[in-house]
Design a protein around this motif. Structure first.
Motif, PDB file in Angstrom:
ATOM      1  N   LEU A  61       0.590 111.550  57.486  1.00  0.00           N
ATOM      2  CA  LEU A  61       1.613 112.453  58.005  1.00  0.00           C
ATOM      3  C   LEU A  61       1.257 112.815  59.446  1.00  0.00           C
ATOM      4  CD1 LEU A  61       3.103 115.538  56.131  1.00  0.00           C
ATOM      5  CD2 LEU A  61       2.625 115.613  58.566  1.00  0.00           C
ATOM      6  N   ILE A  62       2.206 112.625  60.369  1.00  0.00           N
ATOM      7  CA  ILE A  62       2.038 113.046  61.749  1.00  0.00           C
ATOM      8  C   ILE A  62       2.873 114.301  61.964  1.00  0.00           C
ATOM      9  CG2 ILE A  62       2.167 112.402  64.179  1.00  0.00           C
ATOM     10  CD1 ILE A  62       2.459 109.486  63.285  1.00  0.00           C
ATOM     11  N   ASP A  63       2.225 115.387  62.399  1.00  0.00           N
ATOM     12  CA  ASP A  63       2.980 116.581  62.763  1.00  0.00           C
ATOM     13  C   ASP A  63       2.446 117.113  64.082  1.00  0.00           C
ATOM     14  OD1 ASP A  63       0.622 117.848  62.070  1.00  0.00           O
ATOM     15  OD2 ASP A  63       1.452 118.956  60.381  1.00  0.00           O
ATOM     16  N   ALA A  64       2.876 118.314  64.458  1.00  0.00           N
ATOM     17  CA  ALA A  64       2.522 118.810  65.780  1.00  0.00           C
ATOM     18  C   ALA A  64       2.475 120.322  65.790  1.00  0.00           C
ATOM     19  CB  ALA A  64       3.538 118.311  66.814  1.00  0.00           C
ATOM     20  N   GLY A  66       2.890 124.044  67.725  1.00  0.00           N
ATOM     21  CA  GLY A  66       3.737 124.636  68.749  1.00  0.00           C
ATOM     22  C   GLY A  66       5.210 124.342  68.587  1.00  0.00           C
ATOM     23  N   PRO A  67       6.006 124.513  69.653  1.00  0.00           N
ATOM     24  CA  PRO A  67       7.466 124.471  69.548  1.00  0.00           C
ATOM     25  C   PRO A  67       8.086 123.081  69.618  1.00  0.00           C
ATOM     26  CG  PRO A  67       6.847 125.057  71.772  1.00  0.00           C
ATOM     27  CD  PRO A  67       5.566 124.978  70.984  1.00  0.00           C
ATOM     28  N   ALA A  68       7.305 122.039  69.923  1.00  0.00           N
ATOM     29  CA  ALA A  68       7.864 120.696  70.104  1.00  0.00           C
ATOM     30  C   ALA A  68       6.983 119.669  69.413  1.00  0.00           C
ATOM     31  CB  ALA A  68       7.982 120.367  71.587  1.00  0.00           C
ATOM     32  N   PHE A  69       7.545 118.487  69.190  1.00  0.00           N
ATOM     33  CA  PHE A  69       6.772 117.409  68.579  1.00  0.00           C
ATOM     34  C   PHE A  69       5.890 116.735  69.628  1.00  0.00           C
ATOM     35  CE2 PHE A  69       6.464 112.876  67.138  1.00  0.00           C
ATOM     36  CZ  PHE A  69       5.597 113.103  66.087  1.00  0.00           C
ATOM     37  N   CYS A  70       6.514 116.065  70.608  1.00  0.00           N
ATOM     38  CA  CYS A  70       5.707 115.371  71.613  1.00  0.00           C
ATOM     39  C   CYS A  70       6.561 115.024  72.827  1.00  0.00           C
ATOM     40  CB  CYS A  70       5.099 114.100  71.025  1.00  0.00           C
ATOM     41  SG  CYS A  70       4.007 113.207  72.171  1.00  0.00           S
ATOM     42  N   ALA A  71       6.025 115.325  74.006  1.00  0.00           N
ATOM     43  CA  ALA A  71       6.707 115.007  75.261  1.00  0.00           C
ATOM     44  C   ALA A  71       6.141 113.749  75.911  1.00  0.00           C
ATOM     45  CB  ALA A  71       6.602 116.184  76.224  1.00  0.00           C
ATOM     46  N   GLY A  72       5.392 112.952  75.156  1.00  0.00           N
ATOM     47  CA  GLY A  72       4.848 111.708  75.685  1.00  0.00           C
ATOM     48  C   GLY A  72       3.557 111.917  76.442  1.00  0.00           C
ATOM     49  N   GLY A  73       3.444 111.307  77.614  1.00  0.00           N
ATOM     50  CA  GLY A  73       2.261 111.473  78.438  1.00  0.00           C
ATOM     51  C   GLY A  73       2.389 112.681  79.349  1.00  0.00           C
ATOM     52  N   ALA A 113       8.860 115.806  62.947  1.00  0.00           N
ATOM     53  CA  ALA A 113       9.128 115.892  64.387  1.00  0.00           C
ATOM     54  C   ALA A 113      10.085 117.036  64.688  1.00  0.00           C
ATOM     55  CB  ALA A 113       9.684 114.566  64.898  1.00  0.00           C
ATOM     56  N   HIS A 114       9.582 118.270  64.586  1.00  0.00           N
ATOM     57  CA  HIS A 114      10.413 119.430  64.892  1.00  0.00           C
ATOM     58  C   HIS A 114      10.564 119.571  66.408  1.00  0.00           C
ATOM     59  CE1 HIS A 114       6.404 121.041  65.588  1.00  0.00           C
ATOM     60  NE2 HIS A 114       6.979 122.008  66.308  1.00  0.00           N
ATOM     61  N   GLY A 115      11.521 120.358  66.846  1.00  0.00           N
ATOM     62  CA  GLY A 115      11.680 120.617  68.273  1.00  0.00           C
ATOM     63  C   GLY A 115      12.059 119.367  69.044  1.00  0.00           C
ATOM     64  N   THR A 116      11.538 119.255  70.267  1.00  0.00           N
ATOM     65  CA  THR A 116      11.911 118.162  71.162  1.00  0.00           C
ATOM     66  C   THR A 116      10.942 116.996  71.066  1.00  0.00           C
ATOM     67  OG1 THR A 116      12.945 119.682  72.740  1.00  0.00           O
ATOM     68  CG2 THR A 116      12.302 117.530  73.580  1.00  0.00           C
ATOM     69  N   THR A 117      11.506 115.796  71.077  1.00  0.00           N
ATOM     70  CA  THR A 117      10.727 114.566  71.189  1.00  0.00           C
ATOM     71  C   THR A 117      11.283 113.801  72.383  1.00  0.00           C
ATOM     72  OG1 THR A 117      10.328 114.415  68.803  1.00  0.00           O
ATOM     73  CG2 THR A 117      10.098 112.394  70.077  1.00  0.00           C
ATOM     74  N   ALA A 118      10.449 113.493  73.352  1.00  0.00           N
ATOM     75  CA  ALA A 118      10.940 112.844  74.563  1.00  0.00           C
ATOM     76  C   ALA A 118       9.910 111.876  75.119  1.00  0.00           C
ATOM     77  CB  ALA A 118      11.295 113.891  75.627  1.00  0.00           C
ATOM     78  N   GLY A 119      10.388 110.945  75.959  1.00  0.00           N
ATOM     79  CA  GLY A 119       9.497 109.993  76.601  1.00  0.00           C
ATOM     80  C   GLY A 119       8.690 109.212  75.587  1.00  0.00           C
ATOM     81  N   GLY A 120       7.388 109.114  75.856  1.00  0.00           N
ATOM     82  CA  GLY A 120       6.512 108.392  74.935  1.00  0.00           C
ATOM     83  C   GLY A 120       6.421 109.022  73.570  1.00  0.00           C
ATOM     84  N   ILE A 124       5.687 107.598  69.528  1.00  0.00           N
ATOM     85  CA  ILE A 124       4.882 108.173  68.449  1.00  0.00           C
ATOM     86  C   ILE A 124       5.741 108.352  67.208  1.00  0.00           C
ATOM     87  CG2 ILE A 124       3.452 110.127  67.767  1.00  0.00           C
ATOM     88  CD1 ILE A 124       2.279 108.360  70.031  1.00  0.00           C
ATOM     89  N   LEU A 125       6.963 108.870  67.383  1.00  0.00           N
ATOM     90  CA  LEU A 125       7.867 109.028  66.239  1.00  0.00           C
ATOM     91  C   LEU A 125       8.180 107.676  65.598  1.00  0.00           C
ATOM     92  CD1 LEU A 125      10.957 111.288  65.933  1.00  0.00           C
ATOM     93  CD2 LEU A 125      11.204 108.861  65.482  1.00  0.00           C
TER      94      LEU A 125
END
Length: 273
Positions: A61-64, A66-73, A113-120, A124-125
């Protein structure tokens, strides 16, 4: 490349945990929307390698945090701490090693993947096999907004997931998909709704864990090899894929788990008839 072994080890301890067959990988730079710096990149590489190689792990399971999943690099960190294009390329390859560990393994992976997922973060998603988002989630590319090109497997995996035309719509615009659009496009499996952002993040994590526990409670090894067959198909011709399917089902049939499940299924069918 600004890598601290001690810091990377700390990130890995925060990132990685195993509980009753489930490996949890938690992206943990919430102040930077879980964007990757060098330390997190190396921790990610090491944690994914361990998760996919341990005999006691049959789901991931991949989670994150804070308020977002992942903004990439973390482009700000890269711009201030890395001296050359070669440094950026090398760092991307470190993260790519972790992505390949997940996608090439015979272990099913779910993303919360809650919140924002962007770029890289999209890469990951897409490294997961089943993705859960929140109704407030937004997903997009946004590379070109800052003069960059897709990385972390986005160009490799996005078109396979949603089709080439839709992939181009994302990488050639500054569009962020809504959760409903991401489900419709097939980018994610489902969206859950919470009373507020924090509640929704908790519900996304809970639903993703429910998916993982479903795999663990069932024929976990068979789920893993079903994932492997689908993921690895582009490497083979049609005839080669048929042969690999035949080999795989033969190997599965010989396992004690399959034999027990087939016997139970036969007994149940006999009772019903």
């Amino acid at each position: 490349q600004g890598v601290s072994s001690a810091a990377s080890d700390v990130y890995k301890r925060q990132l990685f945990a195993v509980d009753e067959g489930l490996a949890r990988l938690t992206l943990n730079r919430p102040a930077r929307l879980n964007a990757f710096n060098a330390d997190l990149a190396h921790a990610w590489r090491d944690a994914t390698a361990e998760a996919t190689s341990r005999s006691d792990v049959t789901a991931i399971l991949i989670d994150a945090a804070g308020p977002a999943f992942c903004a990439g690099g973390d482009v700000i960190d890269m711009a201030t701490t890395m001296g050359s294009a070669d440094d950026i390329t090398a760092l991307a390859e470190v993260i790519n090693t972790g992505i390949r560990s997940l996608t090439e393994s015979a272990v099913p992976v779910v993303a919360a993947a809650h919140g924002t997922t962007a770029g890289g973060g999209l890469g990951i998603l897409l490294s997961s096999d089943y993705a859960v988002v929140g109704s407030r989630s937004r997903l997009g590319s946004l590379y070109a907004n800052i003069g960059l090109t897709p990385d972390l497997s986005v160009s490799a995996q996005l078109a396979r997931a949603v089709g080439q035309r839709r992939a181009l719509q994302l990488v050639l615009q500054d569009r962020l998909l809504s959760a409903a659009e991401a489900v419709e496009w097939g980018l994610v499996a489902e969206a859950v709704e919470g009373s507020d952002s924090a509640d929704e993040a908790d519900l996304v994590r809970a639903r993703a864990e429910e998916v993982a526990r479903f795999w663990l409670a069932g024929a976990a090894e068979a789920y893993g090899h079903a994932k492997r067959l689908v993921r690895s198909q582009p490497e083979r011709t049609f005839a080669e894929q048929l042969s690999e399917e035949a080999r795989s089902i033969g190997a599965a049939m010989a396992t004690p788990d399959a034999q027990a499940r087939i016997a139970a299924f036969a007994a149940s069918s006999a009772r019903k008839s």
